[in-house]
Design a protein around this motif. Sequence first.
Motif, PDB file in Angstrom:
ATOM      1  N   ALA A   9      -4.828  -2.113 -12.404  1.00  0.00           N
ATOM      2  CA  ALA A   9      -5.018  -3.267 -12.499  1.00  0.00           C
ATOM      3  C   ALA A   9      -5.965  -3.569 -11.442  1.00  0.00           C
ATOM      4  CB  ALA A   9      -3.690  -3.006 -10.877  1.00  0.00           C
TER       5      ALA A   9
ATOM      6  N   GLY B 173      -1.729   1.091 -11.711  1.00  0.00           N
ATOM      7  CA  GLY B 173      -1.908   0.360 -10.468  1.00  0.00           C
ATOM      8  C   GLY B 173      -2.402   1.841  -9.526  1.00  0.00           C
TER       9      GLY B 173
ATOM     10  N   ILE C 270       3.163  -2.213  -2.190  1.00  0.00           N
ATOM     11  CA  ILE C 270       2.973  -1.821  -2.536  1.00  0.00           C
ATOM     12  C   ILE C 270       4.486  -2.123  -3.445  1.00  0.00           C
ATOM     13  CG2 ILE C 270       3.859  -0.930  -5.453  1.00  0.00           C
ATOM     14  CD1 ILE C 270       2.149   0.951  -4.043  1.00  0.00           C
TER      15      ILE C 270
ATOM     16  N   ARG D  61       0.996  -3.663 -17.803  1.00  0.00           N
ATOM     17  CA  ARG D  61       0.805  -3.814 -16.570  1.00  0.00           C
ATOM     18  C   ARG D  61       1.195  -2.580 -15.427  1.00  0.00           C
ATOM     19  NH1 ARG D  61      -3.395  -6.637 -13.563  1.00  0.00           N
ATOM     20  NH2 ARG D  61      -3.108  -6.310 -11.073  1.00  0.00           N
TER      21      ARG D  61
ATOM     22  N   ALA E 191       2.126  -1.104 -12.520  1.00  0.00           N
ATOM     23  CA  ALA E 191       1.157  -1.209 -11.466  1.00  0.00           C
ATOM     24  C   ALA E 191       2.516  -1.374 -10.064  1.00  0.00           C
ATOM     25  CB  ALA E 191       0.647  -2.253 -11.285  1.00  0.00           C
TER      26      ALA E 191
ATOM     27  N   ARG F 185       2.145  -4.956  -8.037  1.00  0.00           N
ATOM     28  CA  ARG F 185       0.726  -5.139  -7.679  1.00  0.00           C
ATOM     29  C   ARG F 185       0.533  -6.356  -8.770  1.00  0.00           C
ATOM     30  NH1 ARG F 185      -3.099  -1.410  -5.139  1.00  0.00           N
ATOM     31  NH2 ARG F 185      -3.725  -3.198  -4.443  1.00  0.00           N
TER      32      ARG F 185
END
Length: 246
Positions: A142, A186, A209, A241, A243, A246
């Motif tokens: 990320a 992330g 987060i 992603r 994450a 985020r």
Amino acid sequence: MTRPRTLVTGGSRGIGAATALRLAHDGHDIALSYVSDKDAAERTADAVRDAGARCVVARADTSREADVERLFDLAQAELGALTGLVNNAGVTAPLGPLADTSTDDLRRVVDVNVLGVLLCCRRAARDMGAAGEGAIVNVSSAAATLGSPGDYVHYAASKAAVDTITLGLAKELGPLGVRVNAVAPGIIDTEIHAASGDPGRAAAAAPGIPLRRPGTAEEVAAAIAWLLSPSAAYTTGTVLRVAGGR
């Protein structure tokens, strides 16, 4: 049916180890590489074998062409032609602003995170392209879209390069039957934070987060496993992603 055969670079610990074990449970035979921690690599290999998979372990610095060629040769001599590659090997270097980062640290991050991915992708492109099948998953971050100011701008830049490699190679290899995707983790609770000088970083980041916690290596491994699976047969050129929002 023939079992998939997948190489996981940097497979001794963290996301790499979790991925090797998840893929073993999903029916893959595994080759994994490590740079320095042989004991950790062997523990991961033992767990992979306990899951019913074959496993080959090799020391390899993926930033070195000769190591990459030897790694692929060994994996395929022991397991057969590879059907999957997980480019997980990567380094961060000490946390801090770019102004305070040494040239040696800059060079090492680019050598491993960019050149290493390119060397592994090049060999996989040659082998899988000739076979007319295969899947590559690159481990990005990320950070590639966040920039990581004050932490490691150089690392973020190297992972942005991984995203570009993923997109371009997906278009290049798609007509040959080879899929190329990436995952972008992330903040994940692994040893990488201690290695970069801040062992409490994952826990401290939780309030920023959206899901209010760091991720686990197993959650990233699950995403990688899906991208390698037949369920993702029409997915290529994608950066997935993982994450926490985020």
